[in-house]
Design a protein around this motif. Structure first.
Motif, PDB file in Angstrom:
ATOM      1  N   LEU A  74      20.209  16.795   8.250  1.00  0.00           N
ATOM      2  CA  LEU A  74      20.751  17.752   7.289  1.00  0.00           C
ATOM      3  C   LEU A  74      22.077  18.329   7.759  1.00  0.00           C
ATOM      4  CD1 LEU A  74      17.560  19.775   6.215  1.00  0.00           C
ATOM      5  CD2 LEU A  74      18.857  18.125   4.842  1.00  0.00           C
ATOM      6  N   ALA A  75      22.170  18.587   9.056  1.00  0.00           N
ATOM      7  CA  ALA A  75      23.400  19.154   9.625  1.00  0.00           C
ATOM      8  C   ALA A  75      24.389  18.079  10.037  1.00  0.00           C
ATOM      9  CB  ALA A  75      23.068  20.039  10.818  1.00  0.00           C
ATOM     10  N   GLY A  76      23.925  16.832  10.103  1.00  0.00           N
ATOM     11  CA  GLY A  76      24.813  15.741  10.503  1.00  0.00           C
ATOM     12  C   GLY A  76      25.249  15.827  11.943  1.00  0.00           C
ATOM     13  N   GLY A  77      24.341  16.253  12.839  1.00  0.00           N
ATOM     14  CA  GLY A  77      24.718  16.365  14.242  1.00  0.00           C
ATOM     15  C   GLY A  77      23.516  16.471  15.152  1.00  0.00           C
ATOM     16  N   TRP A  78      23.796  16.405  16.458  1.00  0.00           N
ATOM     17  CA  TRP A  78      22.780  16.490  17.498  1.00  0.00           C
ATOM     18  C   TRP A  78      22.659  17.937  17.961  1.00  0.00           C
ATOM     19  CZ3 TRP A  78      20.072  12.126  18.788  1.00  0.00           C
ATOM     20  CH2 TRP A  78      20.621  10.893  18.396  1.00  0.00           C
ATOM     21  N   MET A  79      21.466  18.484  17.905  1.00  0.00           N
ATOM     22  CA  MET A  79      21.232  19.862  18.329  1.00  0.00           C
ATOM     23  C   MET A  79      20.811  19.887  19.798  1.00  0.00           C
ATOM     24  SD  MET A  79      19.145  21.305  14.979  1.00  0.00           S
ATOM     25  CE  MET A  79      17.779  20.141  15.218  1.00  0.00           C
ATOM     26  N   VAL A  80      21.390  20.816  20.549  1.00  0.00           N
ATOM     27  CA  VAL A  80      21.105  20.961  21.976  1.00  0.00           C
ATOM     28  C   VAL A  80      20.659  22.389  22.218  1.00  0.00           C
ATOM     29  CG1 VAL A  80      22.020  20.706  24.313  1.00  0.00           C
ATOM     30  CG2 VAL A  80      22.908  19.267  22.469  1.00  0.00           C
ATOM     31  N   THR A  81      19.531  22.553  22.916  1.00  0.00           N
ATOM     32  CA  THR A  81      18.941  23.886  23.082  1.00  0.00           C
ATOM     33  C   THR A  81      18.941  24.386  24.519  1.00  0.00           C
ATOM     34  OG1 THR A  81      16.753  22.855  23.254  1.00  0.00           O
ATOM     35  CG2 THR A  81      17.428  23.672  21.073  1.00  0.00           C
ATOM     36  N   GLY A  82      19.060  23.525  25.495  1.00  0.00           N
ATOM     37  CA  GLY A  82      18.901  23.930  26.887  1.00  0.00           C
ATOM     38  C   GLY A  82      20.166  24.535  27.482  1.00  0.00           C
ATOM     39  N   ASP A  83      19.994  25.575  28.291  1.00  0.00           N
ATOM     40  CA  ASP A  83      21.130  26.218  28.941  1.00  0.00           C
ATOM     41  C   ASP A  83      21.924  25.224  29.781  1.00  0.00           C
ATOM     42  OD1 ASP A  83      22.321  28.996  30.163  1.00  0.00           O
ATOM     43  OD2 ASP A  83      22.001  27.536  31.755  1.00  0.00           O
ATOM     44  N   ALA A  84      21.241  24.463  30.624  1.00  0.00           N
ATOM     45  CA  ALA A  84      21.944  23.545  31.520  1.00  0.00           C
ATOM     46  C   ALA A  84      22.673  22.461  30.738  1.00  0.00           C
ATOM     47  CB  ALA A  84      20.956  22.924  32.507  1.00  0.00           C
TER      48      ALA A  84
END
Length: 404
Positions: free
Chosen positions: A44-54
């Motif tokens: 839906l957003a057309g991208g890769w989501m990244v959640t981790g601080d490091a």
């Protein structure tokens, strides 16, 4: 499209990042994304989501494989603004024109002026509260403080400061507004582009005046600095515009978060009121717990980009979810709890690496003085209604109804 990506190496989870629910409380959704994997494709957003601080820090530091070129921040600020320039020598040459004015020592010299602005804003706000009104604290207290401070540093006359607020708010509304389903320009985007054009024309007039009548202000510093000799007026203007916008929208929303979080954690508010040495740590914990900028972007380049072992195809958008990074259990104990005595460690609220916030010292002083004066004059304020949140790109509590 999502079907073109190898989801055997990266998880897939389609999430609408423009819903009222996620604006109001993004954290359940962020935890759902985190549970899916460290790098998650969102069709839906057309991208890769990244959640981790490091992983976020590593990506923000890797200009070989990830670029701001073609990413959303570049569309907002323009290619020539140093906030979106990847080339370190070029970026540093422009940033360093203003860096001395934002050093800790220089900002400390601004404390009397900041205090005057805050007390001026607080006087009417307090009077209305004591008369029994419920007042929008964001509009009538938080909003103008950083705008007036940065406008003063740029040498902008007092009479134009309300225009600065209006232009910034229209630009901010465009940033957080959802895109139209058919790809057309939304009313918010059109209004934001008009505001950018009006602000650009105003700044060019200011630049031309400073060339003839230089002063000790940030516009004068930029137009007479060495890098400006090879820059167009449009490029110089974009650097001034980025400072005006980024230097006030984020801090105003941080001040709003501080008021809300302190109201919702009365033990912390009482502790800070009794011991003002806790203010700095308390404000930093608010920025970790409720960051203003929840998402920032890069595009993969070169063909070899990887995050947490997942290959990111050339040109793909990467969406770094800073609010998730700030609650990463691998970095923070009890990350979902607000704790003003948490051991100090930098969070992602002010960015990271080369593009970390230039005005962080200024924002911290503004927040310190604002919270201290609130606790001096109206320590019993309370949030007196539903708080509104309109986006993730610049997330802040507005409206923010407050009463005594």
């Amino acid at each position: 499209m999502a079907t073109e990506h190898d989801t055997a190496t990266g998880a897939q989870l389609d999430v609408d990042l423009y819903t009222r629910e996620i604006f109001h409380d993004p954290y359940p959704t962020l935890e759902r994304i985190r549970a899916a994997g460290p790098v998650v494709w969102n069709g839906l957003a057309g991208g890769w989501m990244v959640t981790g601080d490091a992983e976020i820090r590593k990506t923000l530091s890797n200009f070989k494989d990830f670029t701001l070129d073609g990413a959303p921040p570049q569309r907002l600020f323009g290619r020539e603004a140093f906030i979106v320039i990847d080339n370190k020598p070029e970026h540093d040459a422009l940033r360093n024109v203003w860096a001395p004015a934002f050093s800790r020592g220089a900002v400390q010299q601004l404390r009397p002026a900041i205090l005057r602005i805050i007390d001026t804003m607080l006087a009417e706000f307090e009077e209305r509260l004591r008369s029994g009104e419920t007042v929008d604290a964001y509009t009538h207290f938080c909003r103008d403080i950083p705008a007036y401070v940065i406008a003063g540093m740029l040498g902008i006359p007092d009479s134009h400061r309300p225009d600065i607020v209006r232009w910034s708010d229209l630009m901010g509304a465009a940033v957080i507004s959802p895109p139209a389903a058919d790809g057309s320009l939304t009313p918010e985007w059109i209004a934001g582009e008009q505001a950018k054009a009006e602000l650009a024309a105003f700044l060019i007039e200011q630049m031309q005046h400073r060339r003839r009548h230089p002063g000790d202000d940030l516009i004068s510093h930029m137009v007479h600095a060495e890098p400006a000799r090879t820059m167009s007026d449009d490029a110089i203007m974009k650097n001034c515009r980025q400072l005006l916008f980024a230097g006030n929208e984020t801090t105003a929303k941080w001040l709003g978060h501080i008021m809300v979080v302190m109201d919702r954690h009365p033990d912390a508010r009482r502790a800070v009121a009794a011991d003002r040495s806790l203010i700095t740590d308390a404000n930093e914990e608010v920025m970790r717990f409720e960051p203003v900028v929840h998402r920032t972007h890069r595009r993969a380049r070169g063909g070899d980009a990887r995050i947490a072992g997942v290959h990111i195809p050339d040109g793909d958008l990467v969406i770094m979810l800073l609010g998730a990074g700030n609650r990463d259990p691998r970095r923070y104990e009890r990350p979902q709890e607000f704790d003003i005595r948490r051991p100090a460690m930098g969070n992602l609220g002010f960015g990271f690496g080369m593009h970390s916030c230039l005005g962080v010292s200024l924002a911290r002083v503004e927040a310190e003085i604002a919270l201290s004066r609130l606790l001096d004059r109206i320590p019993g304020y309370r949030v007196a209604g539903e708080v509104g949140y309109q986006g993730l790109g610049l997330r802040g509590p507005t409206p923010l109804p407050v009463a005594l």
